[in-house]
Scaffold this active site. Structure first.
Site, PDB file in Angstrom:
ATOM      1  N   ASN A  82       0.842  -1.200   0.000  1.00 48.66           N
ATOM      2  CA  ASN A  82       0.000   0.000   0.000  1.00 48.66           C
ATOM      3  C   ASN A  82       0.877   1.250   0.000  1.00 48.66           C
ATOM      4  O   ASN A  82       1.689   1.443   0.907  1.00 48.66           O
ATOM      5  CB  ASN A  82      -0.895   0.008   1.250  1.00 48.66           C
ATOM      6  CG  ASN A  82      -1.740   1.267   1.352  1.00 48.66           C
ATOM      7  OD1 ASN A  82      -2.745   1.407   0.665  1.00 48.66           O
ATOM      8  ND2 ASN A  82      -1.331   2.202   2.215  1.00 48.66           N
ATOM      9  N   GLU A  83       0.749   2.058  -1.035  1.00 49.95           N
ATOM     10  CA  GLU A  83       1.396   3.357  -1.160  1.00 49.95           C
ATOM     11  C   GLU A  83       2.900   3.333  -0.836  1.00 49.95           C
ATOM     12  O   GLU A  83       3.376   4.091   0.021  1.00 49.95           O
ATOM     13  CB  GLU A  83       0.656   4.385  -0.303  1.00 49.95           C
ATOM     14  CG  GLU A  83      -0.791   4.558  -0.751  1.00 49.95           C
ATOM     15  CD  GLU A  83      -1.571   5.602   0.037  1.00 49.95           C
ATOM     16  OE1 GLU A  83      -0.998   6.233   0.941  1.00 49.95           O
ATOM     17  OE2 GLU A  83      -2.768   5.789  -0.257  1.00 49.95           O
ATOM     18  N   PRO A  84       3.660   2.484  -1.541  1.00 52.45           N
ATOM     19  CA  PRO A  84       5.097   2.398  -1.255  1.00 52.45           C
ATOM     20  C   PRO A  84       5.883   3.636  -1.678  1.00 52.45           C
ATOM     21  O   PRO A  84       7.058   3.775  -1.305  1.00 52.45           O
ATOM     22  CB  PRO A  84       5.535   1.167  -2.062  1.00 52.45           C
ATOM     23  CG  PRO A  84       4.574   1.125  -3.208  1.00 52.45           C
ATOM     24  CD  PRO A  84       3.257   1.561  -2.619  1.00 52.45           C
ATOM     25  N   HIS A 137      -4.031   5.103  -6.088  1.00 52.67           N
ATOM     26  CA  HIS A 137      -5.024   5.759  -5.243  1.00 52.67           C
ATOM     27  C   HIS A 137      -5.223   7.190  -5.730  1.00 52.67           C
ATOM     28  O   HIS A 137      -4.366   7.732  -6.436  1.00 52.67           O
ATOM     29  CB  HIS A 137      -4.576   5.756  -3.785  1.00 52.67           C
ATOM     30  CG  HIS A 137      -4.379   4.387  -3.231  1.00 52.67           C
ATOM     31  ND1 HIS A 137      -3.709   4.150  -2.048  1.00 52.67           N
ATOM     32  CD2 HIS A 137      -4.754   3.168  -3.694  1.00 52.67           C
ATOM     33  CE1 HIS A 137      -3.685   2.836  -1.804  1.00 52.67           C
ATOM     34  NE2 HIS A 137      -4.314   2.235  -2.794  1.00 52.67           N
TER      35      HIS A 137
END
Length: 503
Positions: free
Chosen positions: A162-164, A232
């Site tokens: 998630n959102e690296p 996202h």
């Protein structure tokens, strides 16, 4: 100030509209699904909207108790505990949901460091042993295959992390290290069943264009499995903080959509990935669960506009989140705390809840769409539409939409369901009550009564092949309407003209 706009509707017209609003919904971390209030909220959402998939964080966090080690004859060995995972996933499936699996975060005993994120301290460091990480991924997928069947699990999408690209979610936002994690993870997923679809990089908003290009280049050069791309999207600018809360200005819907179009064009610039599905695995107005905008009618109108367009670019778009049993910044002090959910705690539908209910009622055959409305033909000789009026500034900015609709001669029932700041505004009701931090049962019922759309009906007689429909929207109003052919079948002796209030 009132603005009027007039349009003609022809049922033979076709407008681009890909309605996938109910494909996926977001949730907080997996462990929250063990709570009664969480289950009640999700059950209501499924009854009224009926999402197909659900995605959330924390699958491998220690509060799910999956990953364990022990010493035997001087050697460290690994064992897995699937008790909580089974409870959560069994409940999802019983509610008609398939998981959109996010693989993360890192179990403490497998983590290479101690950096964590959120109130619940999800570890965001790489594994100290990539082989054991791959074994963990393979073990949990193997367990699901055994429990739910190979065909079922093969239908679940899998997303890596998630959102690296944000240092808060991946140590140092280390691109090279994430690419390694993605490669190892995707190959582990495919080793369980080559049909399982896996994707990433689940980026969000910071240096995202470069990250996406680099990720796709890495997958191309190294022939790494990639079945879809994820990212996202949020619609607000930098926050201003005040106490427990954060306030932000909205970007225009056009700016929001342009960000997605840019990602789409980057994907399509690679011949290997041209046309590949892009899934928005999180979206909302604000990216902070401390922004009161999530509780407002403005949020509902803005999201309605996004729902009308996102499917034209994205395979799916998952609203973050379904409910306010959520703890990224801690436990909310009040029922209206600015948290992400469609439902406030206590089972209170926020205005945006109805945007999703309304879009679920639309058909896929659109005859009209613009920046204020989308209207579809229902296949039974009628039409269904959703209209909205976004007004971020304070004041009364009314909008009247007048439609001249092509319809067959006959009798029709017209139904309008209106959500606006006067008719469906539970936040205002709560403020009027004095903002009780812990509403009594009686107060809660009043707030919930103020969270329902206003419903109006009327009879429409079409005699010349066209009918006029007027939709009046005050600031941040969202209106669902349907015009349905009727064939009256009153019981013998039922005379409307003799009944007061029946017409």
């Amino acid at each position: 100030m009132t603005e009027k706009r007039k349009y003609k509707l022809n049922c033979s017209d076709r407008a681009e509209f890909h309605n996938n609003a109910a494909y996926c919904i977001g949730t907080g971390r997996m462990n929250l699904a063990l709570r009664h209030e969480y289950h009640k909220q999700l059950k209501k959402v499924q009854e009224d909207i009926g999402f197909s998939h659900i995605r959330g964080h924390g699958l491998f966090c220690d509060d799910m108790a999956v990953y364990h080690t022990y010493m035997e004859e001087g050697e460290e060995k690994t064992e897995y505990n699937f008790t909580y995972i089974d409870l959560v996933f069994d409940d999802y499936r019983a509610l008609g949901l398939k998981p959109f699996v996010e693989l993360g975060f890192m179990p403490e005993k497998l983590a290479s460091g101690n950096q964590t994120v959120f109130y619940w301290k999800g570890n965001v460091t790489p594994p100290k042993d990539y082989g054991k990480w791959a074994e963990l991924v393979s073990a949990v997928i193997g367990h699901w295959i055994e429990r739910y069947g190979r065909e079922e699990v093969a239908a679940w999408p899998f997303e890596v992390w998630n959102e690296p690209n944000l240092p808060g979610f991946w140590k140092d936002a280390d691109e090279k290290e994430y690419f390694k994690l993605y490669e190892v993870t995707s190959r582990a997923v495919k080793s369980c069943d080559s049909r399982i679809r896996v994707g990433g990089p689940a980026i969000c908003g910071v240096d995202d264009e470069r990250w996406l290009r680099s990720f796709l280049q890495f997958c191309t050069v190294n022939q790494v499995p990639l079945d879809f791309v994820t990212r996202h999207a949020y619609g607000t600018e930098a926050p201003e903080k005040d106490g427990h809360y954060q306030y932000q200005r909205l970007r225009t819907p056009e700016a929001f959509m342009e960000e997605l179009r840019t990602s789409r064009s980057i994907i399509d610039s690679f011949k290997e990935y041209k046309g590949m599905e892009m899934h928005i695995t999180e979206f909302n107005t604000s990216y902070t669960p401390l922004n009161p905008i999530h509780d407002t009618n403005l949020n509902a109108a803005y999201v309605a506009r996004l729902l009308s367009e996102m499917g034209d670019i994205c395979a799916s778009y998952s609203y973050w989140t379904f409910g306010d049993v959520f703890e990224e910044e801690g436990v909310s002090f009040t029922p209206f705390s600015g948290c992400f959910g469609l439902l406030a705690n206590g089972g209170i539908p926020k205005p945006t809840y109805w945007s999703f209910v309304f879009f679920k009622k639309l058909s896929d055959f659109a005859i009209f769409k613009n920046e204020y409305a989308v209207i579809t033909k229902d296949g039974k000789g009628g039409i269904r539409g959703v209209c909205w009026n976004i007004a971020e500034e304070q004041g009364d900015f009314a909008l009247t939409l007048e439609f001249s609709a092509e319809l067959e001669n006959g009798s029709y029932a017209v139904v309008q369901k209106l959500v606006d700041e006067e008719t469906c505004n539970p936040l205002k009701a709560w403020v009027d009550m004095g903002t009780p931090a812990n509403p009594s049962g009686e107060e809660l019922e009043v707030i919930k009564e103020c969270a329902l759309p206003r419903v109006k009906t009327r009879r429409l007689e079409v005699t010349e092949g066209r009918a006029d429909i007027e939709i009046k929207l005050s600031s941040n109003g969202v209106c669902y309407f349907e015009i349905t052919p009727i064939y009256p079948k009153a019981d013998r002796g039922f005379r409307v003209e003799l009944i007061r209030g029946a017409r």
